[in-house]
Design a protein around this motif. Structure first.
Motif, PDB file in Angstrom:
ATOM      1  N   SER A 136      -5.562   3.943   3.325  1.00 33.99           N
ATOM      2  CA  SER A 136      -6.268   4.782   2.243  1.00 33.99           C
ATOM      3  C   SER A 136      -7.191   5.751   2.875  1.00 33.99           C
ATOM      4  CB  SER A 136      -7.028   3.783   1.138  1.00 33.99           C
ATOM      5  OG  SER A 136      -8.129   3.367   2.050  1.00 33.99           O
ATOM      6  N   GLN A 137      -7.828   5.442   3.918  1.00 34.97           N
ATOM      7  CA  GLN A 137      -8.787   6.259   4.904  1.00 34.97           C
ATOM      8  C   GLN A 137      -8.427   6.882   5.986  1.00 34.97           C
ATOM      9  OE1 GLN A 137     -12.491   4.299   4.691  1.00 34.97           O
ATOM     10  NE2 GLN A 137     -12.400   3.445   2.577  1.00 34.97           N
ATOM     11  N   HIS A 138      -7.487   6.275   6.555  1.00 31.80           N
ATOM     12  CA  HIS A 138      -6.817   6.963   7.746  1.00 31.80           C
ATOM     13  C   HIS A 138      -7.818   6.364   8.886  1.00 31.80           C
ATOM     14  CE1 HIS A 138      -3.374   8.310   5.771  1.00 31.80           C
ATOM     15  NE2 HIS A 138      -4.280   9.229   4.811  1.00 31.80           N
ATOM     16  N   GLY A 154       0.945  -1.346   0.016  1.00 29.50           N
ATOM     17  CA  GLY A 154      -0.033  -0.097  -0.070  1.00 29.50           C
ATOM     18  C   GLY A 154       0.749   1.143   0.156  1.00 29.50           C
ATOM     19  N   THR A 155       1.880   1.186   0.411  1.00 26.61           N
ATOM     20  CA  THR A 155       2.944   2.342   0.486  1.00 26.61           C
ATOM     21  C   THR A 155       3.958   2.375  -0.540  1.00 26.61           C
ATOM     22  OG1 THR A 155       4.363   1.338   2.101  1.00 26.61           O
ATOM     23  CG2 THR A 155       2.612   2.706   3.175  1.00 26.61           C
ATOM     24  N   GLN A 175      -3.074  -5.355  -4.170  1.00 24.43           N
ATOM     25  CA  GLN A 175      -3.833  -4.453  -2.999  1.00 24.43           C
ATOM     26  C   GLN A 175      -5.318  -5.218  -2.982  1.00 24.43           C
ATOM     27  OE1 GLN A 175      -3.114  -0.360  -2.672  1.00 24.43           O
ATOM     28  NE2 GLN A 175      -1.051  -0.768  -3.700  1.00 24.43           N
ATOM     29  N   PHE A 190      -5.238  -2.053   4.382  1.00 26.52           N
ATOM     30  CA  PHE A 190      -5.657  -1.364   3.304  1.00 26.52           C
ATOM     31  C   PHE A 190      -6.363  -0.171   3.624  1.00 26.52           C
ATOM     32  CE2 PHE A 190      -4.217  -5.202   0.537  1.00 26.52           C
ATOM     33  CZ  PHE A 190      -3.084  -4.773   0.502  1.00 26.52           C
ATOM     34  N   GLU A 191      -7.529  -0.213   4.562  1.00 18.87           N
ATOM     35  CA  GLU A 191      -8.290   0.702   4.672  1.00 18.87           C
ATOM     36  C   GLU A 191      -7.589   1.527   5.499  1.00 18.87           C
ATOM     37  OE1 GLU A 191     -12.365   0.476   7.225  1.00 18.87           O
ATOM     38  OE2 GLU A 191     -12.762  -0.146   5.084  1.00 18.87           O
TER      39      GLU A 191
END
Length: 179
Positions: free
Chosen positions: A118-120, A65-66, A95, A114-115
């Motif tokens: 992407s969404q913090h 993801g990074t 992913q 992953f969430e």
């Protein structure tokens, strides 16, 4: 190649590691941060109640993801040694977090990773899935593992930290016997 030079002297905490990893050598520009990061990393690796295989799935999800090559190279052999499959790594690299490659707890943990990236945050559904599979302590450990490795990925990607020899040198240190 590193975008700034490594400091001449590593922080004291680097001596706790079996090998002075470039990530922590670079972080040694700020010794209190390096020492604290090493202590947190050792707690994530050695004191977590998460199965090693699950922890490594989460770390590999963060690496994907990074887009952190350092984490991917270091943790791939550890992940494989702990029982993560090549197919699981391929799905994570795309992913994705669901499919026949993952059981319910694995899917919940990788989805959460992953969430969070992407969404913090975690959706109510992701949190409910985690809580259905794990203790509250383990939920906190999953979230903390994601945060820790995202922080390191920012350091390594942002400063171009040179990739160390592969993680095979660390087998046995991280409680990575197959589950």
């Amino acid at each position: 190649m590193a975008r700034i030079p490594y400091p001449e002297r590593p922080a004291d905490g680097v001596a706790k590691l079996p090998v002075p990893l470039n990530a922590f050598r670079m972080l040694s520009h700020a010794p209190p941060l390096a020492d604290s990061a090493i202590d947190l990393g050792l707690a994530v690796l050695l004191e977590s109640t998460l199965p090693v295989r699950l922890r490594e799935l989460v770390i590999m999800a963060v690496a994907a993801g990074t887009e952190c090559a350092y984490e991917a190279v270091q943790h791939r052999p550890i992940a494989l040694n702990s029982g993560v499959t090549v197919d699981q790594l391929a799905v994570i690299a795309e992913q994705r977090s669901s499919g026949r490659e993952f059981d319910e707890p694995e899917s919940a943990a990788v989805t959460a990773a992953f969430e969070l990236m992407s969404q913090h945050t975690l959706s109510e559904g992701s949190l409910a899935a985690l809580r259905a599979c794990f203790t509250d302590r383990q939920v906190v450990e999953i979230v903390t593992t994601v945060g820790y490795y995202v922080m390191l990925a920012g350091l390594m990607n942002g400063l171009g930290v040179d990739i160390d020899p592969s993680g095979e040198r660390f087998l046995g240190l991280t409680g990575d016997a197959p589950e």
